[in-house]
Enzyme design. Sequence first.
Site, PDB file in Angstrom:
ATOM      1  N   ASN A 195       0.805  -1.224   0.000  1.00 54.82           N
ATOM      2  CA  ASN A 195       0.000   0.000   0.000  1.00 54.82           C
ATOM      3  C   ASN A 195       0.839   1.275   0.000  1.00 54.82           C
ATOM      4  O   ASN A 195       0.356   2.331  -0.405  1.00 54.82           O
ATOM      5  CB  ASN A 195      -0.918  -0.069   1.235  1.00 54.82           C
TER       6      ASN A 195
ATOM      7  N   TYR B 119       2.164   9.605 -11.535  1.00 54.34           N
ATOM      8  CA  TYR B 119       1.326   8.865 -10.576  1.00 54.34           C
ATOM      9  C   TYR B 119       0.360   7.955 -11.327  1.00 54.34           C
ATOM     10  O   TYR B 119       0.239   6.757 -11.008  1.00 54.34           O
ATOM     11  CB  TYR B 119       0.570   9.875  -9.714  1.00 54.34           C
TER      12      TYR B 119
ATOM     13  N   LYS C  54       0.388   3.849 -11.124  1.00 56.60           N
ATOM     14  CA  LYS C  54      -0.724   3.134 -10.488  1.00 56.60           C
ATOM     15  C   LYS C  54      -1.520   2.300 -11.498  1.00 56.60           C
ATOM     16  O   LYS C  54      -2.075   1.259 -11.141  1.00 56.60           O
ATOM     17  CB  LYS C  54      -1.640   4.131  -9.773  1.00 56.60           C
TER      18      LYS C  54
ATOM     19  N   THR D 270      -6.421  11.469   4.552  1.00 54.62           N
ATOM     20  CA  THR D 270      -5.108  11.094   5.079  1.00 54.62           C
ATOM     21  C   THR D 270      -4.208  12.327   5.003  1.00 54.62           C
ATOM     22  O   THR D 270      -4.581  13.319   4.364  1.00 54.62           O
ATOM     23  CB  THR D 270      -4.499   9.948   4.239  1.00 54.62           C
TER      24      THR D 270
HETATM   25  N1  LIG Z   1      -5.457   9.313   0.265  1.00 51.56           N
HETATM   26  C1  LIG Z   1      -6.004   9.246  -0.942  1.00 51.56           C
HETATM   27  O1  LIG Z   1      -6.843  10.071  -1.309  1.00 51.56           O
HETATM   28  C2  LIG Z   1      -5.629   8.120  -1.880  1.00 51.56           C
HETATM   29  C3  LIG Z   1      -6.458   7.882  -2.991  1.00 51.56           C
HETATM   30  C4  LIG Z   1      -6.131   6.845  -3.869  1.00 51.56           C
HETATM   31  C5  LIG Z   1      -5.005   6.068  -3.618  1.00 51.56           C
HETATM   32  N2  LIG Z   1      -4.213   6.332  -2.546  1.00 51.56           N
HETATM   33  C6  LIG Z   1      -3.038   5.470  -2.338  1.00 51.56           C
HETATM   34  O2  LIG Z   1      -3.173   4.860  -1.064  1.00 51.56           O
HETATM   35  C7  LIG Z   1      -1.891   4.559  -0.531  1.00 51.56           C
HETATM   36  C8  LIG Z   1      -1.810   5.103   0.882  1.00 51.56           C
HETATM   37  O3  LIG Z   1      -2.006   6.495   0.827  1.00 51.56           O
HETATM   38  P1  LIG Z   1      -2.394   7.371   2.092  1.00 51.56           P
HETATM   39  O4  LIG Z   1      -3.266   8.472   1.600  1.00 51.56           O
HETATM   40  O5  LIG Z   1      -2.819   6.510   3.226  1.00 51.56           O
HETATM   41  O6  LIG Z   1      -0.966   8.045   2.350  1.00 51.56           O
HETATM   42  P2  LIG Z   1      -0.223   8.565   3.655  1.00 51.56           P
HETATM   43  O7  LIG Z   1      -1.160   8.799   4.791  1.00 51.56           O
HETATM   44  O8  LIG Z   1       0.657   9.666   3.163  1.00 51.56           O
HETATM   45  O9  LIG Z   1       0.678   7.306   4.029  1.00 51.56           O
HETATM   46  C9  LIG Z   1       1.652   6.824   3.171  1.00 51.56           C
HETATM   47  C10 LIG Z   1       2.372   5.706   3.871  1.00 51.56           C
HETATM   48  O10 LIG Z   1       3.332   5.143   2.991  1.00 51.56           O
HETATM   49  C11 LIG Z   1       4.628   5.222   3.575  1.00 51.56           C
HETATM   50  N3  LIG Z   1       5.584   5.393   2.484  1.00 51.56           N
HETATM   51  C12 LIG Z   1       5.583   6.344   1.521  1.00 51.56           C
HETATM   52  N4  LIG Z   1       6.631   6.169   0.702  1.00 51.56           N
HETATM   53  C13 LIG Z   1       7.306   5.078   1.143  1.00 51.56           C
HETATM   54  C14 LIG Z   1       8.473   4.398   0.736  1.00 51.56           C
HETATM   55  N5  LIG Z   1       9.174   4.808  -0.326  1.00 51.56           N
HETATM   56  N6  LIG Z   1       8.869   3.298   1.429  1.00 51.56           N
HETATM   57  C15 LIG Z   1       8.169   2.881   2.502  1.00 51.56           C
HETATM   58  N7  LIG Z   1       7.060   3.476   2.948  1.00 51.56           N
HETATM   59  C16 LIG Z   1       6.630   4.573   2.279  1.00 51.56           C
HETATM   60  C17 LIG Z   1       4.541   6.404   4.549  1.00 51.56           C
HETATM   61  O11 LIG Z   1       5.463   6.367   5.611  1.00 51.56           O
HETATM   62  P3  LIG Z   1       6.946   7.030   5.531  1.00 51.56           P
HETATM   63  O12 LIG Z   1       6.764   8.383   4.914  1.00 51.56           O
HETATM   64  O13 LIG Z   1       7.410   7.042   6.946  1.00 51.56           O
HETATM   65  O14 LIG Z   1       7.730   6.107   4.680  1.00 51.56           O
HETATM   66  C18 LIG Z   1       3.134   6.180   5.102  1.00 51.56           C
HETATM   67  O15 LIG Z   1       3.138   5.153   6.070  1.00 51.56           O
HETATM   68  C19 LIG Z   1      -0.881   5.181  -1.505  1.00 51.56           C
HETATM   69  O16 LIG Z   1      -0.377   4.171  -2.352  1.00 51.56           O
HETATM   70  C20 LIG Z   1      -1.705   6.187  -2.284  1.00 51.56           C
HETATM   71  O17 LIG Z   1      -1.183   6.417  -3.559  1.00 51.56           O
HETATM   72  C21 LIG Z   1      -4.502   7.334  -1.659  1.00 51.56           C
END
Ligand SMILES: NC(=O)c1ccc[n+]([C@@H]2O[C@H](COP(=O)([O-])OP(=O)(O)OC[C@H]3O[C@@H](n4cnc5c(N)ncnc54)[C@H](OP(=O)(O)O)[C@@H]3O)[C@@H](O)[C@H]2O)c1
Length: 252
Positions: A90, A157, A161, A192
């Site tokens: 994720n 992005y 994805k 988030t």
């Molecule tokens: N929020 C949305 O609206 C949304 C919508 C569609 C899809 N998504 C996808 O959902 C997933 C989670 O997103 P989120 O919104 O929950 O994001 P978030 O709250 O910013 O969390 C991202 C998580 O990924 C970790 N991370 C980021 N880059 C990393 C790396 N290179 N290696 C290891 N860990 C890494 C971060 O921790 P560290 O920074 O400490 O590494 C954090 O734990 C992502 O893939 C995102 O693209 C999100």
Amino acid sequence: MFELNGKVAIVTGASSGIGRATARLFADQGASVVLAARGAAGLEALAREIRAEGGEALALAGDVKDEGFAHALVELATTEFGGLDIAFNNAGSVGEMGDTTGLSTQGWRDTLDTNLTSAYLGAKYQIPAMLERGAGSLIFTSTFVGYTVGMPGMAAYAASKAGVIGLTKALAAEFGPRGIRVNALLPGAADTPALTANTPEERVFVEGLHALKRIARPEEIAQSALYLASEASSFTTGAALLADGGVSINRL
Ligand SMILES: NC(=O)c1ccc[n+]([C@@H]2O[C@H](COP(=O)([O-])OP(=O)(O)OC[C@H]3O[C@@H](n4cnc5c(N)ncnc54)[C@H](OP(=O)(O)O)[C@@H]3O)[C@@H](O)[C@H]2O)c1
């Protein structure tokens, strides 16, 4: 049907947002969880929380772009918890955004490495461990961006994805005969830290893009991850599951 008693799960991006909510839910449902992200503090705090509530959790900090880290996560799951059943791959980020012809090539590569190559590296080590058990569920977090919707300024992005969805389908076909299910989860906008950076006006705009006229709580996306992880989805593989509040179909 949704319980995960006796299962072992890796959750990447577990320190924040969707990953954090999902790790908590998996643990609540009985799974032993291996938590991954780069920053150790948030991971350790979550592991302590889960253990305090009687669950089993271990944290390992590292970068999902790093092949050694992908291997180490599986090693931890197998040595400490005895195997691997579920992987929620994720961790991800939007990366460099803006006019596509102005993107730096390094920014493009970083985004693909973070979101797509990481997915491949995860699968490369997770699948052999799942084959040892004779079954397993891999889940990759993708998005509607680049799948149902084209969004200006998000080329890297979107490409990364959408690539994850292609990888999902290939793996599902390749390993289905040996009991491995592979699915992609496509959230809409979720509340988030990535999103709280928006101004109030931007937030209202984003809410309005969705048929449900709101942004998801991370816990709502976690429920869909649990569905894909559990026996509730036993005949679902190779799917791109939208949990997007109708952002893909909304036109008003
Ligand atoms: N929020 C949305 O609206 C949304 C919508 C569609 C899809 N998504 C996808 O959902 C997933 C989670 O997103 P989120 O919104 O929950 O994001 P978030 O709250 O910013 O969390 C991202 C998580 O990924 C970790 N991370 C980021 N880059 C990393 C790396 N290179 N290696 C290891 N860990 C890494 C971060 O921790 P560290 O920074 O400490 O590494 C954090 O734990 C992502 O893939 C995102 O693209 C999100």
